[in-house]
Design a protein around this motif. Structure first.
Motif, mmCIF file in Angstrom:
data_model
loop_
_atom_site.group_PDB
_atom_site.id
_atom_site.type_symbol
_atom_site.label_atom_id
_atom_site.label_comp_id
_atom_site.label_asym_id
_atom_site.label_seq_id
_atom_site.Cartn_x
_atom_site.Cartn_y
_atom_site.Cartn_z
ATOM 1 N N PHE A 106 2.614 130.340 -31.859
ATOM 2 C CA PHE A 106 3.107 131.707 -31.702
ATOM 3 C C PHE A 106 2.740 132.247 -30.320
ATOM 4 C CE2 PHE A 106 2.739 132.587 -36.565
ATOM 5 C CZ PHE A 106 3.785 131.695 -36.787
ATOM 6 N N ILE A 107 1.466 132.086 -29.926
ATOM 7 C CA ILE A 107 1.027 132.601 -28.632
ATOM 8 C C ILE A 107 1.653 131.802 -27.499
ATOM 9 C CG2 ILE A 107 -0.977 133.017 -27.155
ATOM 10 C CD1 ILE A 107 -2.625 133.509 -29.642
ATOM 11 N N ALA A 108 1.770 130.484 -27.668
ATOM 12 C CA ALA A 108 2.365 129.646 -26.624
ATOM 13 C C ALA A 108 3.805 130.071 -26.334
ATOM 14 C CB ALA A 108 2.310 128.177 -27.036
ATOM 15 N N LEU A 109 4.566 130.295 -27.387
ATOM 16 C CA LEU A 109 5.949 130.730 -27.199
ATOM 17 C C LEU A 109 6.025 132.146 -26.615
ATOM 18 C CD1 LEU A 109 7.501 129.286 -30.457
ATOM 19 C CD2 LEU A 109 8.180 128.660 -28.142
ATOM 20 N N VAL A 262 -3.907 127.974 -24.757
ATOM 21 C CA VAL A 262 -3.905 128.899 -25.898
ATOM 22 C C VAL A 262 -4.982 128.502 -26.902
ATOM 23 C CG1 VAL A 262 -1.476 129.511 -25.677
ATOM 24 C CG2 VAL A 262 -2.126 127.546 -27.080
ATOM 25 N N PRO A 263 -5.449 129.438 -27.707
ATOM 26 C CA PRO A 263 -6.462 129.129 -28.721
ATOM 27 C C PRO A 263 -5.901 128.243 -29.826
ATOM 28 C CG PRO A 263 -5.677 131.376 -28.975
ATOM 29 C CD PRO A 263 -5.092 130.864 -27.686
ATOM 30 N N PRO A 264 -6.774 127.710 -30.681
ATOM 31 C CA PRO A 264 -6.307 126.821 -31.751
ATOM 32 C C PRO A 264 -5.438 127.542 -32.774
ATOM 33 C CG PRO A 264 -8.647 127.297 -31.990
ATOM 34 C CD PRO A 264 -8.239 127.832 -30.657
ATOM 35 N N ALA A 265 -4.659 126.753 -33.498
ATOM 36 C CA ALA A 265 -3.695 127.302 -34.449
ATOM 37 C C ALA A 265 -4.385 127.851 -35.687
ATOM 38 C CB ALA A 265 -2.711 126.203 -34.862
ATOM 39 N N THR A 296 -10.374 133.833 -21.207
ATOM 40 C CA THR A 296 -10.136 132.559 -20.525
ATOM 41 C C THR A 296 -8.674 132.349 -20.154
ATOM 42 O OG1 THR A 296 -9.874 131.382 -22.638
ATOM 43 C CG2 THR A 296 -12.098 131.503 -21.694
ATOM 44 N N LEU A 297 -7.756 132.797 -21.003
ATOM 45 C CA LEU A 297 -6.331 132.536 -20.774
ATOM 46 C C LEU A 297 -5.815 133.159 -19.474
ATOM 47 C CD1 LEU A 297 -3.894 131.092 -21.934
ATOM 48 C CD2 LEU A 297 -3.474 133.060 -23.426
ATOM 49 N N PRO A 298 -6.122 134.415 -19.176
ATOM 50 C CA PRO A 298 -5.656 134.968 -17.902
ATOM 51 C C PRO A 298 -6.173 134.210 -16.686
ATOM 52 C CG PRO A 298 -6.404 136.720 -19.344
ATOM 53 C CD PRO A 298 -6.808 135.431 -19.982
ATOM 54 N N LEU A 299 -7.413 133.692 -16.781
ATOM 55 C CA LEU A 299 -7.987 132.952 -15.650
ATOM 56 C C LEU A 299 -7.217 131.662 -15.406
ATOM 57 C CD1 LEU A 299 -11.799 133.449 -16.376
ATOM 58 C CD2 LEU A 299 -10.351 134.703 -14.763
ATOM 59 N N TRP A 300 -6.863 130.954 -16.467
ATOM 60 C CA TRP A 300 -6.117 129.705 -16.295
ATOM 61 C C TRP A 300 -4.707 129.972 -15.775
ATOM 62 C CZ3 TRP A 300 -8.579 125.537 -15.697
ATOM 63 C CH2 TRP A 300 -9.745 125.263 -16.398
ATOM 64 N N LEU A 301 -4.047 130.963 -16.341
ATOM 65 C CA LEU A 301 -2.675 131.247 -15.906
ATOM 66 C C LEU A 301 -2.635 131.746 -14.460
ATOM 67 C CD1 LEU A 301 -1.148 132.900 -19.105
ATOM 68 C CD2 LEU A 301 -1.086 130.515 -18.367
ATOM 69 N N ALA A 302 -3.729 132.384 -14.023
ATOM 70 C CA ALA A 302 -3.774 132.844 -12.630
ATOM 71 C C ALA A 302 -3.740 131.677 -11.655
ATOM 72 C CB ALA A 302 -5.029 133.687 -12.414
ATOM 73 N N LEU A 303 -4.202 130.509 -12.105
ATOM 74 C CA LEU A 303 -4.210 129.333 -11.220
ATOM 75 C C LEU A 303 -2.817 128.774 -10.971
ATOM 76 C CD1 LEU A 303 -7.336 127.448 -12.634
ATOM 77 C CD2 LEU A 303 -7.181 128.925 -10.615
ATOM 78 N N THR A 304 -1.829 129.223 -11.735
ATOM 79 C CA THR A 304 -0.464 128.738 -11.519
ATOM 80 C C THR A 304 0.318 129.658 -10.583
ATOM 81 O OG1 THR A 304 0.455 129.982 -13.399
ATOM 82 C CG2 THR A 304 -0.465 127.808 -13.853
ATOM 83 N N ALA A 305 -0.295 130.748 -10.166
ATOM 84 C CA ALA A 305 0.428 131.703 -9.314
ATOM 85 C C ALA A 305 0.714 131.072 -7.948
ATOM 86 C CB ALA A 305 -0.401 132.967 -9.135
#
Length: 305
Positions: A106-109, A262-265, A296-305
């Motif tokens: 759900f979060i991944a999508l 994303v966190p576990p299902a 943690t998620l915002p930090l990882w996604l920031a690395l793709t900017a």
């Protein structure tokens, strides 16, 4: 938009779902029915529509799939260490192990929902390939750890359910129709579009309602901390490294990292409970990891900017 702002609406919906369950709709049956609606109808419609209409040639490459599967495999290998942690029984280890590599679809999508058809199609492909894999791993571990009974037969039953997984069926159907050049009639596509639009917000509300903010027993905190570190830190780190090694960049790298970070299902709890595992530990672990992913998620996604 920065990474923190990108994930804030998703986690806001999780919080709203948690508050609604606690103060408004307290009936567990309501939330179970909502999750079933999302899982069996809304998200399959979203995946079917996006994969059917996507430009698959531009959606992804073999490197994308290798990076995602490699990260998932790393999580499974690193998570297996819990078997040797002090004070952890075999069934609890098998129950918790799956939280090191299973992912919240759900979060991944939701994270790629605003990026367009190509990103959604790519995430659908990753989910369609990975969902059977992680379910087979989790089922096998729980079946082998079951005291007595016929774990082999039980595993076959659950593997049959994996083959009937609505997300997999929708993805395979959409990809097949795409390769055959099929298109939906206008009225049908418009109807499915409206259903698909409800998938992400209702799915996130259901995830939030499933969270249980309770403390873990002292003897299981080491295991919980280790599994959380594997899923939220090690798995995305491996994904990022593989993307760099395989030349996956841009929007495709964002999709892979969103998939890995994303966190576990929440379905991990359902599987553990149905196979007589330690469902209480898994529920607490998934809730703790989902809360930690807010940071943690915002930090990882920031690395793709």
């Amino acid at each position: 938009m920065n990474a923190a702002a990108l994930v804030l609406p998703e986690f806001a919906l999780l919080l709203i779902g948690l508050l609604l369950r606690r103060f408004a709709w307290r009936s567990p049956e309501f939330w179970v029915d909502l999750e079933r609606l999302v899982y069996f109808v809304l998200f399959p419609v979203l995946l079917l529509r996006t994969t059917l209409a996507a430009d698959l040639a531009a959606a992804g490459s073999g490197g994308v799939l290798l990076a995602a599967l490699g990260a998932t495999g790393a999580g499974a290998l690193l998570g297996a260490v819990v078997r040797w942690l002090p004070g952890v029984d075999r069934m609890t280890a098998a129950s918790g192990w799956q939280t090191a590599f299973r992912f919240n679809t759900f979060i991944a999508l939701a994270l790629v929902d605003d990026l367009g058809v190509a990103a959604l199609a790519l995430m659908g492909v990753l989910l369609g390939v990975s969902v059977p894999l992680v379910n087979v791993l989790a089922v096998t571990a729980l079946a082998r750890s079951a005291p007595g009974g016929a774990p082999g037969g039980r595993a076959l039953d659950v593997l049959g359910a994996v083959a009937r997984n609505p997300l997999i069926i929708a993805t395979v159907t959409g990809l097949s129709g795409n390769l055959l050049g099929l298109t939906l009639p206008g009225p049908v596509d418009a109807t499915l579009s409206r259903l698909a639009a409800a998938a992400v917000p209702l799915g996130l509300l259901a995830v939030g309602a499933a969270l249980r903010l309770r403390g873990l027993p002292r003897g299981q905190r080491l295991m919980a901390g280790y599994l959380g570190a594997v899923k939220l830190l090690a798995v995305p780190a491996v994904a990022l490294a593989l993307c760099a090694l395989l030349g996956v960049d841009g929007e495709q790298r964002f999709v892979v990292l969103a998939f890995a970070a994303v966190p576990p299902a929440t379905a991990s709890y359902v599987l553990a409970a149905r196979m007589n595992g330690n469902g209480t530990f898994v529920a607490a672990q998934v809730s703790a990891a989902t809360t930690a992913a807010l940071f943690t998620l915002p930090l990882w996604l920031a690395l793709t900017a």
